[in-house]
Scaffold this motif. Structure first.
Motif: not given
Length: 460
Positions: A372-386
């Motif tokens: 959960q926590r690293p995935w938040q950072e991954i999608r923020k880095q990928a600019k895919m918030p959903a």
């Protein structure tokens, strides 16, 4: 009672009017009868039956006042037919209770659920190698058994359903419990809860069917059956914004590599996301993969079957992958035994006497929440918030469909069923088949000015 009972004409009001004060009977079966007691001010009905347990030879219970005016239903007064029906119900219930009590402690919903929870907790403890509480147990404690106050969680009282005996369970009891569930409960969570309760009750019946009524499985089935959902309102499992193109999956993987490096994951996070994307498998399946499941010579990964369902599955499913995926997994396989867990991560513990943390060895991934926590950072880095981790599974399934793979093969590769694929991914099936259907289209109408000559029809 079968040999000594003397029956009397009590089935009609006219017949009863000719009787003197006293008690008169009509047999219901070999050990039970409905009785009519005539008094100076009217008559009453009561049931009497043989007691096969300890104590008195016979038991009896009131049924209600008799309609001695006519044989038509009246408020508060019972005709013979009405009294007979109620008497049979009273006797049947009493016999069920006596049978249940004679065989030992009364089997209640609470006992059935507690037994099921203990089995689920024990199973999950064996699988994880440490004492854990199962998800099923947490749901059933909260919505059936009740639970004491724990930390910030308030105490929850037991549901009235918990105190009901299995021998007296009615469909209406289950429906009332379902209506009492919180409205804000997610439909998926509610269905899992219902499935857990159904499994608990069916398990109790299977273990004690000699003590329970044969109609209990039907009561459980209809009282806990899945509700029909209006297809116009049904939300699809895989929404458009969760179906990723190959390029978008590449962006997710690049972001995962970046977050892995910045967070000193030593490749553990990146490799887990790579396998998620390459196979479309569930977290729990990937977490159980072994080093030997990477078969580089065959260009495939062997993905363990899920633990969903009743068993009868093959141990693992071969999933073809590219060399890029196999190369990404090389650090996790080199110099390691085939029986070791393929994907691991560092575990940390707090340094004694400080607020710092230090690494305390490596271990397998255990819970989906660890992403959960690293995935938040991954999608923020990928600019895919959903985007969510399950998007990788949705996308893998749709990729197979768009490649015109047989639906049965797509289902097998993703450890699910053909009906599930058709139900939740039907739109993409239709899109994929449309291209095939379009290729089969041929001109049907003749062109103007053509040399087509109409053939003469034969005699009709």
């Amino acid at each position: 009672m079968a040999k000594t009972l003397k029956e009397a004409p009590i089935t009609t009001a006219s017949a009863r009017s000719k009787l003197s004060t006293g008690e008169y009977a009509r047999r219901l079966d070999a050990d039970a009868a409905i009785w009519y007691r005539r008094g100076k001010r009217g008559g009453v009905w009561f049931a009497r039956w043989r007691n096969h347990g300890a104590g008195a030879n016979y038991l009896q219970a009131p049924v209600g006042p008799a309609n001695d005016v006519n044989d038509k239903p009246a408020d508060g007064l019972l005709t013979f037919t009405q009294a007979e029906t109620q008497a049979r119900q009273i006797i049947a219930t009493a016999r069920q209770e006596a049978k249940a009590a004679a065989a030992g402690p009364v089997l209640t919903i609470r006992l059935a659920v507690e037994t099921y929870v203990a089995e689920r907790d024990a199973r999950d403890t064996r699988r994880k190698g440490r004492t854990v509480r199962s998800d099923a147990g947490q749901r059933l404690r909260r919505y059936v058994l009740g639970q004491d106050k724990r930390g910030k969680q308030e105490a929850v009282p037991a549901a009235p359903l918990a105190s009901i005996g299995l021998h007296e369970l009615k469909e209406s009891d289950l429906l009332t419990w379902r209506k009492g569930l919180p409205e804000e409960l997610k439909s998926s969570t509610e269905q899992r809860l219902i499935n857990d309760l159904k499994a608990a009750l069916n398990g109790a019946y299977a273990a004690h069917r000699e003590r329970l009524d044969p109609t209990l499985p039907a009561i459980i089935k209809h009282g806990l059956k899945a509700e029909k959902v209006d297809s116009d309102d049904a939300a699809p499992l895989a929404r458009d914004n969760q179906i990723l193109s190959a390029a978008q999956v590449g962006i997710i993987l690049a972001a995962a590599r970046q977050i892995d490096t910045e967070g000193n994951w030593d490749g553990d996070l990146f490799r887990f996301v790579v396998v998620l994307a390459a196979t479309g498998a569930r977290f729990s399946q990937i977490a159980r993969m072994k080093v030997g499941d990477v078969q580089r010579g065959q260009g495939r990964l062997m993905v363990p079957s899920s633990r969903k369902g009743r068993g009868g599955k093959i141990a693992s499913t071969p999933h073809p992958v590219g060399n890029d995926v196999l190369d990404a997994l090389l650090p996790a396989t080199t110099g390691r035994g085939n029986d070791e867990n393929l994907l691991e991560r560092w575990r940390s513990k707090q340094v004694a006497g400080s607020i710092g943390w230090e690494r305390a060895g490596r271990g397998s991934w255990q819970f989906a929440s660890e992403l959960q926590r690293p995935w938040q950072e991954i999608r923020k880095q990928a600019k895919m918030p959903a985007v969510i981790p399950y998007s990788l599974r949705h996308s893998s399934i749709v990729r197979g469909i768009r490649a015109n793979l047989p639906i049965r093969l797509v289902a097998a590769l993703h450890d699910t069923s053909v009906p599930m694929i058709e139900r939740h991914y039907g739109r993409w099936i239709a899109d994929g088949l449309e291209d095939m259907a379009a290729a089969a289209v041929v001109p049907l109408l003749p062109q103007e000015g053509s040399n087509i000559v109409q053939m003469h029809r034969g005699a009709e």
